[in-house]
Motif scaffolding. Structure first.
Motif, short mmCIF file in Angstrom:
data_model
loop_
_atom_site.label_atom_id
_atom_site.label_comp_id
_atom_site.label_asym_id
_atom_site.label_seq_id
_atom_site.Cartn_x
_atom_site.Cartn_y
_atom_site.Cartn_z
N TYR A 163 1.11 -1.06 -0.02
CA TYR A 163 -0.02 -0.10 0.02
C TYR A 163 0.93 1.26 0.00
CZ TYR A 163 -3.43 3.38 1.20
OH TYR A 163 -4.41 4.56 1.26
N VAL A 164 0.91 1.95 -1.11
CA VAL A 164 1.45 2.99 -1.29
C VAL A 164 0.77 4.54 -1.58
CG1 VAL A 164 3.69 4.23 -2.27
CG2 VAL A 164 3.64 1.72 -1.94
N SER A 221 0.53 6.09 -5.35
CA SER A 221 1.41 5.22 -6.33
C SER A 221 0.61 5.08 -7.52
CB SER A 221 1.64 4.13 -5.53
OG SER A 221 0.53 3.25 -5.16
N SER A 222 -0.89 5.59 -7.61
CA SER A 222 -1.50 4.89 -8.82
C SER A 222 -2.44 6.34 -9.33
CB SER A 222 -2.60 4.03 -8.69
OG SER A 222 -3.36 4.45 -7.66
N THR A 223 -2.91 6.39 -10.61
CA THR A 223 -3.72 7.33 -11.22
C THR A 223 -4.86 7.22 -11.29
OG1 THR A 223 -2.98 7.11 -13.26
CG2 THR A 223 -1.25 8.22 -12.13
N THR A 247 -4.82 3.87 -13.64
CA THR A 247 -4.15 2.55 -13.38
C THR A 247 -5.32 1.47 -13.25
OG1 THR A 247 -2.60 3.78 -12.03
CG2 THR A 247 -2.82 1.72 -11.63
N SER A 288 3.06 -3.98 -11.08
CA SER A 288 3.74 -2.92 -10.14
C SER A 288 3.92 -3.38 -8.76
CB SER A 288 3.18 -1.44 -10.31
OG SER A 288 2.11 -1.42 -9.46
N ARG A 304 2.16 -2.52 -6.46
CA ARG A 304 1.85 -1.35 -5.31
C ARG A 304 0.62 -0.54 -5.65
NH1 ARG A 304 6.35 3.31 -6.38
NH2 ARG A 304 5.65 3.68 -8.75
N GLY A 305 -0.15 -0.05 -4.62
CA GLY A 305 -1.26 0.63 -4.95
C GLY A 305 -2.24 1.34 -3.67
N ASP A 358 -7.07 0.11 -5.99
CA ASP A 358 -6.39 -0.75 -6.83
C ASP A 358 -6.18 -2.19 -6.17
OD1 ASP A 358 -5.16 1.32 -8.37
OD2 ASP A 358 -3.91 2.03 -6.55
#
Length: 279
Positions: free
Chosen positions: A146-147, A150-152, A155, A163, A165-166, A170
Motif C-alpha cells: 500500500y503506497v 502510487s496510482s492514478t 491505473t 507494479s 503497489r497501489g 487498486d
C-alpha cells in the motif's frame, strides 16, 4: 450501531460546468440512512436519479468560481464485523442469475482476460467458493504494497499486478479482476470505513474501496487492502469498477481543490436506540 458519515468538497470552475457525483448512500436491507443533510454554496438546482446499478446520482451545473458541497448523515448498520463463511461453495456459471453474469466479464479497470493463466496458476488449486476468494485477498495483501499516491485515475488492476503497489481502489480492482478470471462474479464497492476496534489511522480520512464476490446466492464482502473483518462499513455505490462509482465527474474545466471525509461511531445514538427499544 450508528456511524456518523459525511464529506465536504470544494470545487473551482472557470465556467459553468455540468457535474455528476455519486456520494450519497442509500438505505438498503443492510443499512439505513437517517437525517441526511446536504448544503450547496452557492445554492442551485440539484437533480437526483438512480443509475443502472441502483446508485444515487446527483447532477447539477457548477457555477463559475468556487462551490462548497457539504453532506452529513447518520448510518445505521450492523454492529458485527464482516461475516466470514469459509464453507460457502462457488456457483457454476450456468446457475448464476442473469443479472449477475455481467460481473464475470472484463471491464476497463479489471481486465480479467489478461490474467486468465496467472489466475489459475495462482489460485486454481484452492477449493472454489469462499476459500478461493480469500486466497486472492491473502495473496494481494502479502504481495502488493500500500503506497499512497502510487496510482492514478488510469491505473488498472493489471497495472497493479505488474507494479505490486497501489491504494485501496487498486486492491479492490485486483481482487475483482482475479475473481472474474476464475469465473467468480465480483463487483467494485466504494463507501465509508470508520476505524472501529482497530488502531486509528492518523492520516486524513478518505472514501474507501473494497469488493464483493457472489457466493452462496448473495454478495459477500471482501477487502484485500485490510484483509480482515471490519465493523461499520457504509456502502455508497457499487458497479463493475471505479468507472461506475466515480465520486465526482466534471464535464469541463472544474477542479477539486479540497476534500474532507469523516466516518466515526456514534455510541450515544446506539445507546439511545437500545433504550427506546426496551421501553
Amino acid at each position: 450501531m450508528h456511524v456518523q458519515i459525511g464529506f465536504e468538497l470544494m470545487l473551482e470552475s472557470v465556467a459553468p460546468t455540468p457535474t455528476v457525483a455519486i456520494t450519497q448512500p442509500r438505505s438498503t436491507e443492510g443499512q439505513r440512512i437517517l437525517g441526511p443533510c446536504l448544503s450547496i454554496t452557492p445554492e442551485m438546482p440539484l437533480h437526483t436519479y438512480n443509475d443502472s446499478f441502483g446508485n444515487i446520482v446527483w447532477r447539477w451545473t457548477a457555477p463559475q468560481g468556487m462551490q462548497r458541497i457539504h453532506y452529513d448523515a447518520i448510518a445505521e448498520v450492523a454492529s458485527l464485523a464482516d461475516p466470514v463463511l469459509p464453507d460457502l461453495p462457488g456457483t457454476p456459471v450456468d446457475q448464476l442469475p442473469d443479472a449477475v453474469l455481467l460481473y464475470t466479464l472484463p471491464s476497463r479497470y479489471c481486465p480479467s482476460d489478461m490474467v486468465l493463466n496467472d489466475a489459475w496458476q495462482l489460485f486454481g488449486g484452492v477449493p472454489d467458493g469462499w476459500p478461493r476468494v480469500q486466497a486472492i485477498c491473502d495473496w494481494a495483501y502479502r504481495s502488493v504494497a500500500y503506497v499512497a499516491g502510487s496510482s492514478t485515475g488510469t491505473t488498472s488492476g493489471y497495472d497493479v499486478y505488474l507494479s505490486r503497489r497501489g491504494v485501496c481502489r487498486d486492491f479492490a480492482h485486483l481482487g475483482v479482476m482475479f475473481c472474474r478470471a476464475l469465473s467468480i462474479p465480483a463487483r467494485y464497492v466504494c463507501g465509508y470505513l470508520p476505524d472501529i476496534n482497530v488502531p486509528v489511522n492518523p492520516e486524513p480520512m478518505d472514501f474507501h474501496a473494497w469488493f464483493e464476490a457472489y457466493l452462496g446466492g448473495a454478495w459477500r464482502t471482501f477487502d484485500a487492502r485490510h484483509n480482515q473483518p471490519r465493523i461499520g462499513r457504509v456502502v455508497i455505490a457499487h458497479g463493475r469498477d471505479a468507472v461506475d462509482t466515480a465520486i465526482l465527474t466534471s464535464y469541463g474545466a472544474s477542479i477539486l481543490t479540497g476534500m474532507t471525509v469523516w466516518a466515526h461511531e456514534r455510541p450515544d445514538l446506539t445507546l439511545l436506540g437500545e433504550q427506546k427499544a426496551q421501553r
